[in-house]
Design an enzyme around this catalytic site. Sequence first.
Site, PDB file in Angstrom:
ATOM      1  CE1 TYR A 141      -3.662  -2.440   0.432  1.00 24.04           C
ATOM      2  CE2 TYR A 141      -4.661  -0.468   1.338  1.00 24.04           C
ATOM      3  CZ  TYR A 141      -4.786  -1.736   0.825  1.00 24.04           C
ATOM      4  OH  TYR A 141      -6.024  -2.296   0.708  1.00 24.04           O
ATOM      5  CE  LYS A 192       1.427 -17.501  -3.486  1.00 23.10           C
ATOM      6  NZ  LYS A 192       0.468 -18.620  -3.599  1.00 23.10           N
ATOM      7  CG  ASP A 224      -2.474 -19.948  -2.210  1.00 21.59           C
ATOM      8  OD1 ASP A 224      -1.894 -19.972  -1.103  1.00 21.59           O
ATOM      9  OD2 ASP A 224      -2.042 -20.575  -3.206  1.00 21.59           O
ATOM     10  CG  ASP A 248      -8.183  -4.500   1.635  1.00 24.43           C
ATOM     11  OD1 ASP A 248      -9.114  -4.043   2.321  1.00 24.43           O
ATOM     12  OD2 ASP A 248      -8.118  -4.390   0.389  1.00 24.43           O
ATOM     13  CG  ASP A 252     -13.713  -6.818   2.201  1.00 26.00           C
ATOM     14  OD1 ASP A 252     -13.400  -6.127   3.188  1.00 26.00           O
ATOM     15  OD2 ASP A 252     -14.223  -6.348   1.165  1.00 26.00           O
TER      16      ASP A 252
END
Length: 360
Positions: A141, A192, A224, A248, A252
């Site tokens: 970000y 990751k 994942d 983020d 959600d």
Amino acid sequence: MSKNILVLPGDGIGQEIVAEAVKVLACLRDDYGLDIDMDEALIGGVAYDAAGHPLPEATLNLAKEADAMLLGAVGGPKWEPLDISVRPEKGLLGLRKELGLFANLRPAILYPQLADASTLRPEVVSGLDIMIVRELTGGIYFGQPRGVRVLESGEKEGFNTLVYRESEVDRIVRVAMDIAMKRNKRVCSVDKANVLECTEMWREVAVKVGADYPEVELSHMYVDNAAMQLVRAPKQFDVMVTTNMFGDILSDCASMLTGSIGMLPSASLDEHGKGMYEPIHGSAPDIAGQGVANPLATILSVAMMLRYSLDEDNMAERVERAVNKTLDQGLRTPDIYSKGTQKVGTEAMGDAVVAALREG
Ligand code: IPM
Ligand code: MG
């Protein structure tokens, strides 16, 4: 001395839902002696319209002086054509960065009354209680360099940088560990590491920090797989800690396990516990102004504020009890409505919570 709360409604449904949360704060002040005063300031698209910038100097100054902040949401189609440097989202990101609010706590709790509102089977989600700890002031970000350049061939190339220092990983993993110590003592660090060096280092640091918390069971998961596990068997998680962007996305995803993103609060804390509190959902321009948005995530954000920044655990519990009672009464905004319950709008929901709060 009274604590100063800066109220930042922002854009879209932000205005409507924050108004209900302010009623809750006012009730605590007037009926229960919570010693606060409230200021309001502009952020996001409305700030751009009024002052030419999504995070005006005046807002930033008030934010720096406040003991805690309550934010609604920012953004909307009206401001999408703007240059990215002055889009509403920059206001929010700027505030997080300027105030050093690096630790974003996003609890995903299923209220038993809402088990039917989840798209997952009740047995998969009942009793769900996860805390996602998202790093909030670093990663892709904020990493430099970033931008879009034109290559010699004339083709454009866009680029962003995923970057973390050891110290940034260390402090966010510690936050997760401290929270886990007060819960079920399990932390899953999501990365990751099989592809991205930066998150391979993240994992190394997590392991090092984990050694300081022998009572906490630390595990690691690729992002994942974590996304898949969240919808397959979410109750396996206690605390999850991860990077800004993975957090983020996963938060959600986790929100929908609980029936609606309209239910989930969040806290963004600095090193000293000063915080900004906001629902994790966005400004929902599609329903803005209709009086149908769910104010509960924002009201529950007030509960987090009471707990984490104002040291008022009792009042936090009062607010949570009032929300529970309102759900018990069968009141539902459209996002959490199911057959046999009573559909109400934003204001009626807020008023019902305040009434429940008054009753004690
Ligand atoms: C969130 C939001 C923000 C983010 C946007 C509005 C900048 O999606 O708080 O999750 O990406 O962090
Ligand atoms: Mg988000």
